[in-house]
Design an enzyme around this catalytic site. Structure first.
Site, PDB file in Angstrom:
ATOM      1  N   ARG A 111       0.788   2.100  -8.711  1.00 12.09           N
ATOM      2  CA  ARG A 111      -0.430   2.318  -8.222  1.00 12.09           C
ATOM      3  C   ARG A 111      -1.004   3.698  -8.252  1.00 12.09           C
ATOM      4  O   ARG A 111      -0.305   4.539  -7.547  1.00 12.09           O
ATOM      5  CB  ARG A 111      -0.681   1.775  -6.788  1.00 12.09           C
ATOM      6  CG  ARG A 111      -1.893   2.035  -5.890  1.00 12.09           C
ATOM      7  CD  ARG A 111      -2.067   1.217  -4.727  1.00 12.09           C
ATOM      8  NE  ARG A 111      -2.611  -0.284  -5.166  1.00 12.09           N
ATOM      9  CZ  ARG A 111      -3.047  -1.108  -4.312  1.00 12.09           C
ATOM     10  NH1 ARG A 111      -2.972  -0.517  -3.091  1.00 12.09           N
ATOM     11  NH2 ARG A 111      -3.309  -2.317  -4.770  1.00 12.09           N
ATOM     12  N   HIS A 138      -7.913  -3.379 -12.228  1.00 14.16           N
ATOM     13  CA  HIS A 138      -6.602  -3.886 -11.096  1.00 14.16           C
ATOM     14  C   HIS A 138      -6.227  -5.178 -11.885  1.00 14.16           C
ATOM     15  O   HIS A 138      -6.682  -6.252 -11.293  1.00 14.16           O
ATOM     16  CB  HIS A 138      -7.450  -4.167  -9.723  1.00 14.16           C
ATOM     17  CG  HIS A 138      -6.286  -4.219  -8.420  1.00 14.16           C
ATOM     18  ND1 HIS A 138      -4.844  -4.321  -8.599  1.00 14.16           N
ATOM     19  CD2 HIS A 138      -6.548  -4.464  -7.434  1.00 14.16           C
ATOM     20  CE1 HIS A 138      -4.487  -4.543  -7.940  1.00 14.16           C
ATOM     21  NE2 HIS A 138      -5.509  -4.596  -6.673  1.00 14.16           N
ATOM     22  N   GLN A 141      -4.442  -8.053  -9.873  1.00 13.89           N
ATOM     23  CA  GLN A 141      -5.552  -8.821  -8.787  1.00 13.89           C
ATOM     24  C   GLN A 141      -6.373  -9.789  -9.556  1.00 13.89           C
ATOM     25  O   GLN A 141      -6.449 -11.180  -9.132  1.00 13.89           O
ATOM     26  CB  GLN A 141      -6.305  -7.736  -8.219  1.00 13.89           C
ATOM     27  CG  GLN A 141      -7.640  -8.457  -7.193  1.00 13.89           C
ATOM     28  CD  GLN A 141      -6.833  -8.824  -5.815  1.00 13.89           C
ATOM     29  OE1 GLN A 141      -6.100  -8.221  -5.249  1.00 13.89           O
ATOM     30  NE2 GLN A 141      -7.348 -10.309  -5.468  1.00 13.89           N
ATOM     31  N   ASP A 231     -16.087  -6.424  -3.409  1.00 12.67           N
ATOM     32  CA  ASP A 231     -14.960  -5.571  -3.024  1.00 12.67           C
ATOM     33  C   ASP A 231     -15.625  -4.329  -2.252  1.00 12.67           C
ATOM     34  O   ASP A 231     -16.984  -4.359  -1.978  1.00 12.67           O
ATOM     35  CB  ASP A 231     -14.677  -4.903  -4.339  1.00 12.67           C
ATOM     36  CG  ASP A 231     -13.253  -4.007  -4.170  1.00 12.67           C
ATOM     37  OD1 ASP A 231     -12.781  -3.670  -3.178  1.00 12.67           O
ATOM     38  OD2 ASP A 231     -13.254  -3.222  -5.323  1.00 12.67           O
ATOM     39  N   CYS A 271     -10.939  -9.181  -3.020  1.00 12.98           N
ATOM     40  CA  CYS A 271      -9.404  -8.774  -3.221  1.00 12.98           C
ATOM     41  C   CYS A 271      -8.594  -8.293  -1.878  1.00 12.98           C
ATOM     42  O   CYS A 271      -7.363  -8.312  -1.936  1.00 12.98           O
ATOM     43  CB  CYS A 271      -9.356  -7.488  -4.430  1.00 12.98           C
ATOM     44  SG  CYS A 271     -10.619  -6.318  -3.639  1.00 12.98           S
ATOM     45  N   ARG A 299      -1.415 -13.804  -5.395  1.00 14.90           N
ATOM     46  CA  ARG A 299      -0.645 -12.447  -6.040  1.00 14.90           C
ATOM     47  C   ARG A 299       0.718 -12.651  -6.394  1.00 14.90           C
ATOM     48  O   ARG A 299       1.387 -12.252  -7.533  1.00 14.90           O
ATOM     49  CB  ARG A 299      -0.942 -11.381  -5.145  1.00 14.90           C
ATOM     50  CG  ARG A 299      -2.399 -10.793  -4.776  1.00 14.90           C
ATOM     51  CD  ARG A 299      -2.958 -10.375  -5.899  1.00 14.90           C
ATOM     52  NE  ARG A 299      -2.365  -9.114  -6.501  1.00 14.90           N
ATOM     53  CZ  ARG A 299      -2.569  -7.694  -5.976  1.00 14.90           C
ATOM     54  NH1 ARG A 299      -3.282  -7.604  -5.031  1.00 14.90           N
ATOM     55  NH2 ARG A 299      -1.757  -6.719  -6.381  1.00 14.90           N
TER      56      ARG A 299
HETATM   57  N1   CP Z   1      -5.724  -6.402  -3.263  1.00 11.84           N
HETATM   58  C1   CP Z   1      -4.746  -5.489  -2.948  1.00 11.84           C
HETATM   59  O1   CP Z   1      -4.328  -5.028  -4.221  1.00 11.84           O
HETATM   60  O2   CP Z   1      -4.363  -5.121  -1.995  1.00 11.84           O
HETATM   61  P1   CP Z   1      -3.471  -3.835  -1.442  1.00 11.84           P
HETATM   62  O3   CP Z   1      -4.467  -2.731  -1.598  1.00 11.84           O
HETATM   63  O4   CP Z   1      -3.100  -4.138   0.078  1.00 11.84           O
HETATM   64  O5   CP Z   1      -2.280  -3.875  -2.219  1.00 11.84           O
HETATM   65  N1  NVA Z   2     -11.704  -1.267  -5.045  1.00 10.66           N
HETATM   66  C1  NVA Z   2     -10.458  -1.107  -4.067  1.00 10.66           C
HETATM   67  C2  NVA Z   2      -9.445  -2.219  -4.358  1.00 10.66           C
HETATM   68  C3  NVA Z   2      -8.472  -2.465  -3.208  1.00 10.66           C
HETATM   69  C4  NVA Z   2      -7.429  -3.357  -3.360  1.00 10.66           C
HETATM   70  C5  NVA Z   2      -9.904   0.029  -3.941  1.00 10.66           C
HETATM   71  O1  NVA Z   2      -9.789   0.729  -5.045  1.00 10.66           O
HETATM   72  O2  NVA Z   2      -9.669   0.732  -2.922  1.00 10.66           O
END
Ligand code: CP
Ligand code: NVA
Length: 325
Positions: A111, A138, A141, A231, A271, A299
């Site tokens: 990430r 993502h 997701q 989101d 998400c 997930r």
């Molecule tokens: N939706 C998602 O990726 O959640 P987290 O940021 O908690 O991993």
């Molecule tokens: N768009 C959000 C998604 C989190 C899972 C972010 O990037 O923080």
């Protein structure tokens, strides 16, 4: 139950577009088998002695937990390379980290803030790299979300998805996933917050069945939709723009009034994490048509399928399916 047939052994997943349509369907089919195996408490430890390294430049609940628990349930192991120890690109170059990891583990999930970091990691490493969220996409997701839509509606026919809010990472992957499967998608975003032009152009070019509409009015986008997705308005890393974003997105809240324009029984998707009172109201996210915790659960099943497809190949699923009651 369909048996997955497409192996994608050794392949990176940085974006949904890294998959073929058959590969995407195969992952969803594998997730269905693994979900049943898990619910029936049937052993499916098919990744014994395999290791996953996890890199997090940003916080996570779902991604971290589901990858770790997923590897555990598959009989493998995971290691969270906490950023304060790893210091990606600071203590050591990204490519040296990639080359080291390839000597010890079987797969990496990362990430990151900048998508480019994933590309560097993937190009330097001989093992597969999975995107656990970047500023551009993502994919994990969206695999879970497509699986959730499939579970809810049986298939993807006659489904329209409406996305309301920030045209950022999740929206980009949703566009690619829907386009690949021929699901019409309408997105309503404020001016200046539209999804990536290149994702739209690529989807329209790569998938003849793509049907993408970008509109300003959220009510227009949601009218008659079967899925309403939103989101966060303030994604991780964008906190400094919180004030201007809240102002820009005020009319893009998913509330009861907006949901009433969608098809009867349309599901609400997010998400997570949710910012209640901003992009969604309590009554929608806690309402009977909210699918957010199904998405979160899925997930786990979908990423397990992705890990098995990527490390072992699709043949593994035949053996698991034979053991189901
Ligand atoms: N939706 C998602 O990726 O959640 P987290 O940021 O908690 O991993
Ligand atoms: N768009 C959000 C998604 C989190 C899972 C972010 O990037 O923080």
């Amino acid at each position: 139950m369909k048996i997955p047939s497409i192996s994608m052994t050794g392949r990176d997943l940085l974006a949904i577009s890294d998959l073929t349509t058959d590969g995407l369907r195969s992952i969803l089919e594998g997730a269905a088998i693994l979900k049943v195996a898990h619910k029936q408490n049937i052993d499916h430890s098919v990744l014994k002695n395999k290791s996953l390294a996890m890199i997090f430049e940003k916080p996570s609940l779902r991604t971290r937990t589901t990858f770790e628990v997923g590897m555990l349930q598959l009989g493998g192991h995971s290691i969270d390379l906490a950023q304060e120890h790893l210091q990606l690109g600071v203590r050591e170059s990204i490519s040296d980290i990639g080359r080291n990891l390839a000597r010890w583990v079987d797969i990496v999930m990362a990430r990151v803030f900048e998508h480019n970091t994933l590309e560097k990691l993937a190009s330097s490493s001989s093992i597969p790299v999975i995107n656990g969220l970047s500023d551009r996409s993502h994919p994990c997701q969206i695999l879970a979300d497509l699986f959730t839509i499939m579970e809810t509606y049986g298939d993807f026919r006659d489904i329209t998805v409406a996305y309301v809010g920030d045209g950022y990472n999740v929206a980009n992957s949703l566009i690619a996933g829907c386009s690949m499967l021929g699901i019409p998608i309408r997105l309503s975003c404020p001016k200046g917050y539209e999804p990536s032009r290149s994702v739209i152009e690529h989807s329209l070019k790569a998938y003849p069945q793509a049907n993408i509409e970008i509109m300003r009015d959220p009510f227009e986008a949601v009218t008659g939709a079967n899925v309403v997705y939103t989101d966060s308005w303030i994604s991780m890393g964008l906190e400094k723009d919180a004030k201007s974003r809240i102002k820009a997105f005020t009319k893009y809240q998913v509330n009861k009034e907006l949901m009433s324009r969608a098809e009867n029984n349309a599901i609400f998707m997010h998400c997570l994490p949710a910012h209640r009172g901003q992009e969604v109201t309590d009554e929608v996210i806690d309402g009977p048509n909210s699918a957010v915790f199904e998405q979160a659960e899925n997930r786990l099943h979908v990423q397990k399928s992705l890990l098995v497809h990527t490390i072992n190949g699709a043949d593994t699923f035949k053996h698991i399916a034979e053991t189901l009651r």
